[in-house]
Design an enzyme around this catalytic site. Structure first.
Site, PDB file in Angstrom:
ATOM      1  N   TYR A  71      29.720  36.448  46.006  1.00  0.00           N
ATOM      2  CA  TYR A  71      30.352  36.435  44.694  1.00  0.00           C
ATOM      3  C   TYR A  71      29.321  36.079  43.635  1.00  0.00           C
ATOM      4  O   TYR A  71      28.858  34.950  43.550  1.00  0.00           O
ATOM      5  CB  TYR A  71      31.502  35.437  44.648  1.00  0.00           C
ATOM      6  CG  TYR A  71      32.616  35.695  45.641  1.00  0.00           C
ATOM      7  CD1 TYR A  71      32.834  36.964  46.163  1.00  0.00           C
ATOM      8  CD2 TYR A  71      33.442  34.665  46.064  1.00  0.00           C
ATOM      9  CE1 TYR A  71      33.848  37.193  47.076  1.00  0.00           C
ATOM     10  CE2 TYR A  71      34.464  34.889  46.972  1.00  0.00           C
ATOM     11  CZ  TYR A  71      34.664  36.145  47.480  1.00  0.00           C
ATOM     12  OH  TYR A  71      35.673  36.369  48.393  1.00  0.00           O
ATOM     13  N   HIS A 111      32.512  37.166  56.611  1.00  0.00           N
ATOM     14  CA  HIS A 111      33.125  37.982  55.563  1.00  0.00           C
ATOM     15  C   HIS A 111      33.454  39.386  56.067  1.00  0.00           C
ATOM     16  O   HIS A 111      34.483  39.959  55.696  1.00  0.00           O
ATOM     17  CB  HIS A 111      32.165  38.061  54.370  1.00  0.00           C
ATOM     18  CG  HIS A 111      32.865  38.111  53.051  1.00  0.00           C
ATOM     19  ND1 HIS A 111      32.284  37.705  51.883  1.00  0.00           N
ATOM     20  CD2 HIS A 111      34.096  38.520  52.703  1.00  0.00           C
ATOM     21  CE1 HIS A 111      33.124  37.868  50.871  1.00  0.00           C
ATOM     22  NE2 HIS A 111      34.232  38.358  51.349  1.00  0.00           N
ATOM     23  N   PRO A 117      47.757  36.165  46.921  1.00  0.00           N
ATOM     24  CA  PRO A 117      49.199  35.930  47.061  1.00  0.00           C
ATOM     25  C   PRO A 117      49.984  36.281  45.797  1.00  0.00           C
ATOM     26  O   PRO A 117      51.214  36.339  45.840  1.00  0.00           O
ATOM     27  CB  PRO A 117      49.283  34.430  47.360  1.00  0.00           C
ATOM     28  CG  PRO A 117      48.081  33.862  46.663  1.00  0.00           C
ATOM     29  CD  PRO A 117      47.008  34.897  46.853  1.00  0.00           C
ATOM     30  N   LEU A 118      49.266  36.516  44.687  1.00  0.00           N
ATOM     31  CA  LEU A 118      49.918  36.931  43.442  1.00  0.00           C
ATOM     32  C   LEU A 118      49.697  38.420  43.170  1.00  0.00           C
ATOM     33  O   LEU A 118      49.819  38.882  42.030  1.00  0.00           O
ATOM     34  CB  LEU A 118      49.415  36.078  42.274  1.00  0.00           C
ATOM     35  CG  LEU A 118      49.745  34.595  42.394  1.00  0.00           C
ATOM     36  CD1 LEU A 118      49.165  33.813  41.221  1.00  0.00           C
ATOM     37  CD2 LEU A 118      51.255  34.366  42.486  1.00  0.00           C
ATOM     38  N   GLY A 119      49.353  39.170  44.220  1.00  0.00           N
ATOM     39  CA  GLY A 119      49.236  40.614  44.082  1.00  0.00           C
ATOM     40  C   GLY A 119      48.233  41.033  43.032  1.00  0.00           C
ATOM     41  O   GLY A 119      48.527  41.885  42.191  1.00  0.00           O
ATOM     42  N   GLY A 133      47.355  39.583  40.497  1.00  0.00           N
ATOM     43  CA  GLY A 133      47.839  39.236  39.171  1.00  0.00           C
ATOM     44  C   GLY A 133      49.146  39.903  38.787  1.00  0.00           C
ATOM     45  O   GLY A 133      49.827  39.453  37.858  1.00  0.00           O
ATOM     46  N   PHE A 134      49.536  40.957  39.500  1.00  0.00           N
ATOM     47  CA  PHE A 134      50.758  41.680  39.124  1.00  0.00           C
ATOM     48  C   PHE A 134      51.994  40.793  39.217  1.00  0.00           C
ATOM     49  O   PHE A 134      52.886  40.846  38.363  1.00  0.00           O
ATOM     50  CB  PHE A 134      50.945  42.913  40.008  1.00  0.00           C
ATOM     51  CG  PHE A 134      52.179  43.698  39.659  1.00  0.00           C
ATOM     52  CD1 PHE A 134      52.177  44.582  38.594  1.00  0.00           C
ATOM     53  CD2 PHE A 134      53.360  43.536  40.376  1.00  0.00           C
ATOM     54  CE1 PHE A 134      53.332  45.289  38.247  1.00  0.00           C
ATOM     55  CE2 PHE A 134      54.510  44.234  40.040  1.00  0.00           C
ATOM     56  CZ  PHE A 134      54.498  45.114  38.966  1.00  0.00           C
TER      57      PHE A 134
END
Length: 335
Positions: free
Chosen positions: A58, A128, A222-224, A226-227
């Protein structure tokens, strides 16, 4: 915050982690600001989060350096997870990523991560991506040596971005084969893979595999992407380097088509109070999948990190879970 355990050695972490990748890699690069990111990590720790998830790729490297600045001050409060096995090169205008699972590289990568993180031990060291040119057992054996040397406490496998070996196959069929192989070399403490209300593929075989063996599950995205926060506007557009700019589910048409999912999460949230958000409902759903599951939402701002952490206190009712179970399947391909 509620505590959960990872792996047979029962490594304790807060029930919700913090994905640090967005602070330095992909996702709206114009908003990646070092000082604000530092405040975000500190705010997450203040809210009871302990698991900080990063990787050497990253940035590359800049995300570990950022986390290291926090660890220098608050190492005893943090559980640090980082990864090796992927190298980022510069292919002209397009970056490219290649796997490297050679044992010598793994050892060097670990030492470099320890320096950047300003710590003498990594709590969870993840592979990874397996290198197709190196037997995964060799890579895993080198990682196990790092545990024996006291540089690493536990090992994990990252399955984010896994692809089926053949059309129609279970998404994580290849991952499970790898897990069965490396488990014979050294215990797997955790598996990290995508899991959310709109990406449930891991529920079929991967999550049960982990539960049956006492292996922790780190739920990535887990929040798709951001969607599921309900804060993205269909057709709002993304920056060119943002992976959502090319993701089939984030076209204006598909985002509009998937709004019924957000509407359902909003209805559930409303039953728990005006200050409860769709994002918190989405995280609470993941938390309810098992005591070995730790969602790791990414965040770049203090506000979101704190909001995510508060989801650990949200308890969904049978009525809530029934409504979420009947939400329409997401429109648009998986990737």
């Amino acid at each position: 915050m509620e505590r959960r355990t990872i792996g047979a050695t029962a490594l304790g972490v807060g029930a919700i982690g913090l994905g640090c990748m967005p602070m330095s890699w992909a996702y709206s690069r114009s908003e990646q600001r070092g000082d604000r990111s530092l405040r975000t990590v500190h705010a997450a720790l203040d809210a009871g989060v302990s698991l900080l998830d990063t990787a050497d790729m990253y940035g590359p490297f800049t995300n570990e350096l950022l986390v290291g600045r926090v660890l220098k001050e608050r190492r005893s409060e943090a559980f640090v997870s980082t990864k090796c096995g992927l190298l980022v090169g510069d292919g002209g205008e397009r970056r490219h990523v290649v796997a490297n699972g050679r044992p010598g590289y793994v050892r060097r990568a670990c030492d470099a991560s320890l320096r950047r993180l300003q710590t003498d031990v990594i709590d969870l060291y993840q592979l990874h991506r397996a290198d197709p040119e190196v037997p995964v057992e060799e890579t895993w054996g080198a990682m196990a040596e790092l545990v024996s040397a006291g540089k690493v406490r536990a090992l994990g496998l990252c399955a984010v971005g896994a692809r089926p070996a053949r059309r129609g196959a279970d998404l994580y069929e290849g991952t499970i084969r790898q897990l069965d192989r490396i488990q014979q070399v050294f215990p797997v403490a955790a598996v990290e893979a995508e899991l959310s209300v709109w990406s449930r593929e891991a529920l079929v075989r991967l999550l049960p595999w982990c539960a049956a063996r006492g292996v922790g599950f780190l739920a990535a995205m887990p929040l798709g992407n951001g969607f599921l926060t309900g804060t993205l506007t269909p057709g709002g557009g993304f920056e060119p380097d943002d992976p959502r700019a090319r993701h089939p589910r984030f076209t204006a048409e598909m985002m509009a088509a998937n709004q019924p999912i957000i509407a359902g999460l909003r209805r559930v949230a409303a039953r728990h109070g005006a200050d409860v958000t769709p994002a918190q409902v989405a995280l609470a759903w993941v938390l309810g999948l098992g005591r070995h599951v730790v969602p790791v939402p990414g965040a770049k701002r203090e506000r979101w990190a704190v909001e995510n952490a508060r989801a650990a206190a949200l308890r969904l009712t049978p009525e809530d879970l029934a409504e979420i179970a009947t939400l329409p399947a997401p429109r648009g391909s998986w990737d």
